[in-house]
Scaffold this motif. Structure first.
Motif, short mmCIF file in Angstrom:
data_model
loop_
_atom_site.label_atom_id
_atom_site.label_comp_id
_atom_site.label_asym_id
_atom_site.label_seq_id
_atom_site.Cartn_x
_atom_site.Cartn_y
_atom_site.Cartn_z
N ARG A 199 0.82 -1.20 0.00
CA ARG A 199 0.00 0.00 0.00
C ARG A 199 0.86 1.26 0.00
O ARG A 199 0.32 2.37 0.10
CB ARG A 199 -0.94 0.00 1.22
N GLY A 200 2.15 1.09 -0.13
CA GLY A 200 3.04 2.23 -0.25
C GLY A 200 3.07 2.74 -1.68
O GLY A 200 2.35 2.24 -2.56
N PRO A 201 3.91 3.73 -1.97
CA PRO A 201 4.03 4.24 -3.34
C PRO A 201 4.33 3.09 -4.31
O PRO A 201 5.21 2.27 -4.05
CB PRO A 201 5.19 5.22 -3.25
N PRO A 202 3.62 2.99 -5.43
CA PRO A 202 3.80 1.86 -6.34
C PRO A 202 5.24 1.65 -6.80
O PRO A 202 5.66 0.51 -7.00
CB PRO A 202 2.88 2.21 -7.52
N ALA A 203 6.01 2.72 -6.96
CA ALA A 203 7.37 2.59 -7.47
C ALA A 203 8.29 1.86 -6.50
O ALA A 203 9.31 1.30 -6.91
CB ALA A 203 7.94 3.98 -7.79
N ILE A 204 7.96 1.87 -5.21
CA ILE A 204 8.86 1.26 -4.22
C ILE A 204 8.17 0.20 -3.37
O ILE A 204 8.82 -0.44 -2.54
CB ILE A 204 9.47 2.33 -3.29
N GLY A 205 6.88 -0.01 -3.55
CA GLY A 205 6.13 -0.88 -2.65
C GLY A 205 6.72 -2.26 -2.46
O GLY A 205 6.71 -2.80 -1.35
N LYS A 206 7.28 -2.84 -3.52
CA LYS A 206 7.83 -4.19 -3.40
C LYS A 206 9.22 -4.22 -2.77
O LYS A 206 9.76 -5.31 -2.52
CB LYS A 206 7.89 -4.84 -4.79
N ARG A 207 9.80 -3.04 -2.48
CA ARG A 207 11.18 -3.00 -1.98
C ARG A 207 11.30 -2.54 -0.53
O ARG A 207 12.41 -2.40 -0.03
CB ARG A 207 12.01 -2.06 -2.87
N ILE A 208 10.19 -2.29 0.14
CA ILE A 208 10.28 -1.63 1.44
C ILE A 208 9.84 -2.53 2.60
O ILE A 208 9.29 -2.06 3.59
CB ILE A 208 9.47 -0.31 1.44
N CYS A 209 10.13 -3.82 2.50
CA CYS A 209 9.75 -4.72 3.59
C CYS A 209 10.50 -4.39 4.88
O CYS A 209 9.93 -4.44 5.97
CB CYS A 209 9.96 -6.18 3.20
N SER A 210 11.80 -4.04 4.78
CA SER A 210 12.58 -3.77 5.99
C SER A 210 12.05 -2.57 6.76
O SER A 210 11.74 -2.69 7.96
CB SER A 210 14.06 -3.58 5.63
N PRO A 211 11.92 -1.39 6.14
CA PRO A 211 11.39 -0.26 6.92
C PRO A 211 9.94 -0.45 7.35
O PRO A 211 9.53 0.07 8.39
CB PRO A 211 11.55 0.93 5.97
N THR A 212 9.16 -1.20 6.57
CA THR A 212 7.77 -1.43 6.96
C THR A 212 7.70 -2.34 8.18
O THR A 212 6.93 -2.08 9.13
CB THR A 212 6.97 -2.01 5.79
N ALA A 213 8.49 -3.42 8.19
CA ALA A 213 8.53 -4.29 9.37
C ALA A 213 9.05 -3.52 10.58
O ALA A 213 8.55 -3.69 11.70
CB ALA A 213 9.41 -5.51 9.08
N LEU A 214 10.06 -2.67 10.36
CA LEU A 214 10.58 -1.86 11.46
C LEU A 214 9.51 -0.89 11.97
O LEU A 214 9.34 -0.73 13.19
CB LEU A 214 11.81 -1.08 11.00
N ALA A 215 8.79 -0.25 11.06
CA ALA A 215 7.74 0.69 11.46
C ALA A 215 6.69 0.00 12.33
O ALA A 215 6.21 0.58 13.32
CB ALA A 215 7.10 1.33 10.23
N MET A 216 6.34 -1.23 11.99
CA MET A 216 5.36 -1.96 12.81
C MET A 216 5.92 -2.23 14.20
O MET A 216 5.20 -2.10 15.20
CB MET A 216 4.94 -3.26 12.11
N ALA A 217 7.20 -2.61 14.28
CA ALA A 217 7.81 -2.85 15.58
C ALA A 217 7.86 -1.57 16.41
O ALA A 217 7.61 -1.58 17.62
CB ALA A 217 9.21 -3.43 15.41
N LEU A 218 8.18 -0.44 15.77
CA LEU A 218 8.24 0.83 16.48
C LEU A 218 6.84 1.28 16.90
O LEU A 218 6.64 1.79 18.00
CB LEU A 218 8.88 1.90 15.60
N GLN A 219 5.86 1.09 16.03
CA GLN A 219 4.50 1.54 16.33
C GLN A 219 3.84 0.69 17.42
O GLN A 219 2.84 1.12 18.01
CB GLN A 219 3.64 1.53 15.07
N ALA A 220 4.38 -0.47 17.70
CA ALA A 220 3.84 -1.27 18.80
C ALA A 220 3.90 -0.51 20.11
O ALA A 220 3.04 -0.69 20.99
CB ALA A 220 4.61 -2.59 18.92
N ALA A 221 4.91 0.35 20.25
CA ALA A 221 5.05 1.17 21.46
C ALA A 221 4.56 2.59 21.25
O ALA A 221 4.05 3.23 22.17
CB ALA A 221 6.51 1.18 21.93
N ARG A 222 4.71 3.11 20.01
CA ARG A 222 4.32 4.49 19.70
C ARG A 222 3.53 4.50 18.40
O ARG A 222 4.11 4.68 17.31
CB ARG A 222 5.55 5.39 19.59
N PRO A 223 2.23 4.32 18.46
CA PRO A 223 1.41 4.20 17.24
C PRO A 223 1.47 5.41 16.32
O PRO A 223 1.12 5.30 15.15
CB PRO A 223 0.00 4.00 17.79
#
Length: 322
Positions: free
Chosen positions: A170-194
């Motif tokens: 659901r990210g920008p189409p040009a990069i959506g398939k390449r951003i698993c690392s920052p997306t997984a990190l964002a979920m881990a960070l948002q677990a404490a700070r949504p």
């Protein structure tokens, strides 16, 4: 062999879920802050992963491995992330981060070293781009065989609240398939700070070419006040310690076609997901490769997931509780 060496200040040692030495490592000479960490003899076909976390300090750093009189360096990490389209920052030289194999005893990769031959005792050199040693820091180096036959743990239960689910697709189409690392990190960070902005995490993890740099993920976590490290694991023991401390874990996985039933990707040579629990024979994961946010939460079979994660390299992002 498998070994982990962790060094930090007293506050960081109290915060980080795994054992940390408070031995002094920093020296200051000519306005440069550096550390030299001894690494024991290491067999061939091992991975050596350095990690540097300096929360609250806007400073870059550089890691190198010194073997006898030779030195192999990884790509320097700038104080600020590179901008999209900036192009590669690496240069072709033994003392820079170019990936080398050939007859060298060590090959360098984007964020780690591989041993091509049995190594004698070596030294990990860390240089910070600042004039004084940081007040808070965590420097780690872990090593393990590149390939192992991992064992799933006995029946166990550790369960955190599910992090906010984010689909990288659901990210920008040009990069959506390449951003698993920052997306997984964002979920881990948002677990404490949504309230943490997903796209700001994505931007912070871009090195000019890639979004999957392990050091940039830890640097980004530090900008949000989270102490962390990249470690290469061979078992669930340290993972369970981090989960029990209250922090989700980001796992780097790879698997062939059909080897991880239920995954949104049929196969992958490298992908990152957020692990937030384990219950008996199931692992509870937020997989950013899902096509939409609602389908990100997944349950994977414990044995299949253990193999996908720990068989090759076994890299994990560990964060201290906020």
């Amino acid at each position: 062999m498998q070994a982990s060496f962790r060094f930090g200040d007293e506050e960081s040692a109290d915060l980080y879920p795994l054992r940390v030495s408070t031995a002094r490592i920093w020296t200051v000479s000519g306005g440069k802050v550096a550390a030299s960490i001894p690494v024991p003899p290491c067999p061939r076909q091992h991975i050596l992963v350095p990690s540097v976390s300096v929360p609250g300090l806007q400073a870059g750093f550089h890691c190198a491995l010194e073997v006898d009189s030779d030195r192999w360096s990884l790509q320097p990490v700038a104080a600020r992330p590179a901008k999209e389209g900036a192009g590669p920052t690496r240069k072709a030289s033994k003392t820079t981060s170019v990936e080398r194999t050939g007859g060298d005893p060590v090959s360098t990769h984007i964020d780690c070293f591989h041993t091509e031959r049995d190594l004698p005792e070596s030294r990990l050199l860390v240089r910070l781009a600042c004039r004084e040693p940081p007040r808070r820091y965590l420097v780690t180096v872990t090593l393990r065989p590149l390939l192992i036959d991992p064992q799933a743990p006995a029946q166990t239960h550790v369960m955190l609240e599910q992090p906010p689910a984010i689909s990288q697709m659901r990210g920008p189409p040009a990069i959506g398939k390449r951003i698993c690392s920052p997306t997984a990190l964002a979920m881990a960070l948002q677990a404490a700070r949504p309230g943490i902005d997903w796209m700001s995490v994505v931007e912070a993890c871009h090195d000019g070419r890639f979004y999957g740099s392990w050091p940039l993920a830890i640097q980004c976590a530090g900008r949000h006040g989270r102490l962390g490290a990249v470690e290469a694991v061979t078992s669930w023991r340290p993972v369970l310690e981090v989960l029990r401390a209250g922090s989700p874990v980001v796992a780097s996985i790879r698997f062939g076609r059909g080897e991880l039933p239920g995954a949104p990707l049929p196969e992958t040579g490298g992908h990152l997901v957020t692990v937030y629990g384990i219950d008996g024979e199931e692992v509870f994961v937020c997989d950013p490769a899902a096509p939409d946010h609602d389908s990100v939460p997944r349950r994977y079979g414990l044995r299949a997931f253990t193999a996908a994660w720990m068989r090759h390299r076994g890299a994990a992002y560990f964060l201290a509780p906020s």
